[in-house]
Design a protein around this motif. Structure first.
Motif, mmCIF file in Angstrom:
data_model
loop_
_atom_site.group_PDB
_atom_site.id
_atom_site.type_symbol
_atom_site.label_atom_id
_atom_site.label_comp_id
_atom_site.label_asym_id
_atom_site.label_seq_id
_atom_site.Cartn_x
_atom_site.Cartn_y
_atom_site.Cartn_z
ATOM 1 N N PRO A 1 0.838 -1.208 0.000
ATOM 2 C CA PRO A 1 0.000 0.000 0.000
ATOM 3 C C PRO A 1 0.872 1.259 0.000
ATOM 4 O O PRO A 1 1.835 1.364 0.763
ATOM 5 N N ILE A 2 0.523 2.194 -0.867
ATOM 6 C CA ILE A 2 1.269 3.438 -0.997
ATOM 7 C C ILE A 2 0.275 4.589 -0.972
ATOM 8 O O ILE A 2 -0.649 4.635 -1.779
ATOM 9 N N GLU A 3 0.433 5.504 -0.024
ATOM 10 C CA GLU A 3 -0.463 6.648 0.090
ATOM 11 C C GLU A 3 0.060 7.775 -0.791
ATOM 12 O O GLU A 3 1.223 8.184 -0.665
ATOM 13 N N VAL A 4 -0.787 8.259 -1.697
ATOM 14 C CA VAL A 4 -0.333 9.221 -2.702
ATOM 15 C C VAL A 4 -1.262 10.430 -2.783
ATOM 16 O O VAL A 4 -2.453 10.356 -2.485
ATOM 17 N N LEU A 5 -0.692 11.539 -3.232
ATOM 18 C CA LEU A 5 -1.476 12.718 -3.554
ATOM 19 C C LEU A 5 -2.313 12.391 -4.793
ATOM 20 O O LEU A 5 -1.770 11.908 -5.790
ATOM 21 N N PRO A 6 -3.625 12.601 -4.763
ATOM 22 C CA PRO A 6 -4.474 12.215 -5.899
ATOM 23 C C PRO A 6 -3.989 12.734 -7.251
ATOM 24 O O PRO A 6 -3.988 11.994 -8.245
ATOM 25 N N MET A 7 -3.561 13.989 -7.324
ATOM 26 C CA MET A 7 -3.138 14.540 -8.608
ATOM 27 C C MET A 7 -1.890 13.857 -9.159
ATOM 28 O O MET A 7 -1.632 13.901 -10.362
ATOM 29 N N LEU A 58 10.749 3.923 -3.313
ATOM 30 C CA LEU A 58 9.327 4.263 -3.328
ATOM 31 C C LEU A 58 9.057 5.610 -2.669
ATOM 32 O O LEU A 58 8.297 6.427 -3.186
ATOM 33 N N ILE A 59 9.664 5.850 -1.511
ATOM 34 C CA ILE A 59 9.375 7.070 -0.767
ATOM 35 C C ILE A 59 9.907 8.309 -1.487
ATOM 36 O O ILE A 59 9.461 9.432 -1.217
ATOM 37 N N LYS A 60 10.837 8.128 -2.420
ATOM 38 C CA LYS A 60 11.418 9.255 -3.162
ATOM 39 C C LYS A 60 10.635 9.622 -4.419
ATOM 40 O O LYS A 60 10.966 10.607 -5.087
ATOM 41 N N ILE A 61 9.592 8.856 -4.752
ATOM 42 C CA ILE A 61 8.780 9.187 -5.916
ATOM 43 C C ILE A 61 7.955 10.429 -5.603
ATOM 44 O O ILE A 61 7.204 10.447 -4.618
ATOM 45 N N PRO A 62 8.059 11.490 -6.379
ATOM 46 C CA PRO A 62 7.252 12.689 -6.115
ATOM 47 C C PRO A 62 5.762 12.353 -6.122
ATOM 48 O O PRO A 62 5.261 11.678 -7.023
ATOM 49 N N GLY A 63 5.063 12.812 -5.105
ATOM 50 C CA GLY A 63 3.644 12.532 -4.976
ATOM 51 C C GLY A 63 3.328 11.442 -3.980
ATOM 52 O O GLY A 63 2.175 11.281 -3.581
ATOM 53 N N VAL A 64 4.345 10.672 -3.572
ATOM 54 C CA VAL A 64 4.150 9.630 -2.563
ATOM 55 C C VAL A 64 4.254 10.262 -1.177
ATOM 56 O O VAL A 64 5.256 10.899 -0.849
ATOM 57 N N ALA A 65 3.212 10.076 -0.369
ATOM 58 C CA ALA A 65 3.210 10.629 0.983
ATOM 59 C C ALA A 65 3.831 9.666 1.983
ATOM 60 O O ALA A 65 4.612 10.065 2.846
ATOM 61 N N GLU A 66 3.475 8.377 1.882
ATOM 62 C CA GLU A 66 4.020 7.365 2.782
ATOM 63 C C GLU A 66 3.822 5.992 2.153
ATOM 64 O O GLU A 66 2.991 5.829 1.249
ATOM 65 N N ILE A 67 4.600 5.024 2.616
ATOM 66 C CA ILE A 67 4.531 3.673 2.062
ATOM 67 C C ILE A 67 4.254 2.668 3.177
ATOM 68 O O ILE A 67 4.574 2.909 4.345
ATOM 69 N N GLY A 68 3.666 1.545 2.803
ATOM 70 C CA GLY A 68 3.294 0.525 3.769
ATOM 71 C C GLY A 68 4.361 -0.486 4.073
ATOM 72 O O GLY A 68 4.042 -1.584 4.556
ATOM 73 N N LEU A 69 5.615 -0.171 3.828
ATOM 74 C CA LEU A 69 6.739 -0.997 4.269
ATOM 75 C C LEU A 69 7.265 -0.433 5.581
ATOM 76 O O LEU A 69 7.637 0.746 5.656
ATOM 77 N N PHE A 70 7.271 -1.258 6.621
ATOM 78 C CA PHE A 70 7.847 -0.882 7.914
ATOM 79 C C PHE A 70 9.162 -1.650 8.012
ATOM 80 O O PHE A 70 9.156 -2.886 8.079
ATOM 81 N N ARG A 97 12.765 -7.041 -7.857
ATOM 82 C CA ARG A 97 13.462 -8.081 -7.100
ATOM 83 C C ARG A 97 14.646 -7.464 -6.371
ATOM 84 O O ARG A 97 15.779 -7.503 -6.831
ATOM 85 N N GLY A 98 14.379 -6.849 -5.226
ATOM 86 C CA GLY A 98 15.421 -6.233 -4.433
ATOM 87 C C GLY A 98 15.135 -6.421 -2.967
ATOM 88 O O GLY A 98 14.270 -7.192 -2.575
ATOM 89 N N THR A 99 15.889 -5.715 -2.141
ATOM 90 C CA THR A 99 15.674 -5.824 -0.700
ATOM 91 C C THR A 99 14.558 -4.887 -0.257
ATOM 92 O O THR A 99 14.219 -3.920 -0.936
ATOM 93 N N VAL A 100 14.007 -5.174 0.912
ATOM 94 C CA VAL A 100 12.965 -4.323 1.484
ATOM 95 C C VAL A 100 13.480 -2.903 1.636
ATOM 96 O O VAL A 100 12.825 -1.932 1.223
ATOM 97 N N ASP A 101 14.654 -2.737 2.205
ATOM 98 C CA ASP A 101 15.202 -1.407 2.469
ATOM 99 C C ASP A 101 15.432 -0.617 1.184
ATOM 100 O O ASP A 101 15.104 0.569 1.109
ATOM 101 N N ALA A 102 16.000 -1.286 0.157
ATOM 102 C CA ALA A 102 16.302 -0.589 -1.084
ATOM 103 C C ALA A 102 15.032 -0.179 -1.819
ATOM 104 O O ALA A 102 14.936 0.933 -2.343
#
Length: 280
Positions: A152-158, A233-245, A223-228
């Motif tokens: 799950p990735i929380e994003v700005l609608p636009m 994902l968090i650096k994509i413009p428009g992404v507010a937060e991600i569901g990876l803890f 196909r990478g690590t959770v951390d990478a």
């Protein structure tokens, strides 16, 4: 003899309750005053276990919800409700209890199936100790093994169309905007006015596996690590937060930990399995 759907459902609920009561018994100490309460079906039993301690045991405790559901649970149980926005500067919650959609062998989590991931991460990272409570279905060797709905990735609608394109370039398999309630047009809207994108990826590697990963843990081609992957994902413009803890837990850093110090799983045989950074 095969179990019926009703029997299986009852088994799952019993497993959740067993895990919740054991986690509260082990991690809710009498001297604690600030307690985080997460979201989801398992947290119902966490609050039940806390309320069962009685008013004298919880009178000096304040409970901090991650959303409307946990706020209602706290109030219905007669517990003292407080909000994370009112947490004094420099203070932390003593402990936070929350569920997960999937937990891997390294205690990384996928969360956000209930669309509360941003608030859940804020509360978890505000606690000295974050304790995960789940049932046996949520335990997997790698994230993405059992939970096939995606991260799950929380994003700005636009920004949603652009984020979808970027996720596909990163190797996500058919990422999609999560729809709203049945019979209601449009996307689901979070408590923060955002949309949720569910982005399936191939099962993710642990950080310790990065040297043997074909992409060196970069997260390319899914196909990478959770951390990478989380970092990308968090650096994509428009992404507010991600569901990876992921990252560190409260035993490793003084504040800001996302990973649990322990994960409790109610098992199908009626036992409770506890996973900690040191093992089972």
């Amino acid at each position: 003899m095969a179990t019926t759907a009703q029997e299986q459902a009852q088994l799952v609920e019993t497993s959740k309750r067993l895990a919740a009561f054991q986690a509260v018994k082990d991690y809710l100490r009498p001297e604690y005053t600030r307690v985080g309460i997460g979201s989801g079906s398992t947290v119902v039993y966490v609050v039940e276990a806390i309320a069962a301690l009685g008013h004298d045991a919880t009178a000096n405790m304040s409970f901090y919800p991650t959303g409307a559901q946990s706020e209602e649970l706290i109030e219905a149980a007669g517990l003292n409700l407080q909000y994370i926005s009112k947490l004094p500067a420099g203070k932390q919650l003593d402990v936070a209890f929350d569920g997960a959609d999937e937990v891997d062998d390294d205690l990384n989590l996928i969360k956000g199936g209930g669309a509360c991931l941003w608030q859940e991460k804020i509360v978890a990272a505000s606690a000295k100790q974050f304790v995960c409570v789940a049932d046996f279905r949520k335990l997997a060797p790698r994230l993405g093994t059992a939970w096939k709905k995606g991260i799950p990735i929380e994003v700005l609608p636009m920004a949603a169309p652009r984020v979808l394109d970027e996720l596909q370039r990163l190797g996500s398999q058919n990422p999609r905007i999560r729809p709203g309630l049945p019979g209601k047009a449009g996307a689901i809207v979070t408590d923060n006015g955002m949309w949720i994108i569910d982005a399936p990826f191939a099962p993710l590697l642990h950080a310790k596996d990065s040297e043997s990963s074909a992409e060196g843990g970069s997260g390319s081609n899914g196909r990478g690590t959770v951390d990478a992957l989380a970092d990308r994902l968090i650096k994509i413009p428009g992404v507010a937060e991600i569901g990876l803890f992921f990252g560190k837990n409260g035993l490793e850093v003084a504040s800001g930990a996302q990973k649990p110090v322990a994960a409790y799983f109610g098992m199908a045989d009626g036992t409770v399995q506890v996973k900690t950074p040191g093992g089972v």
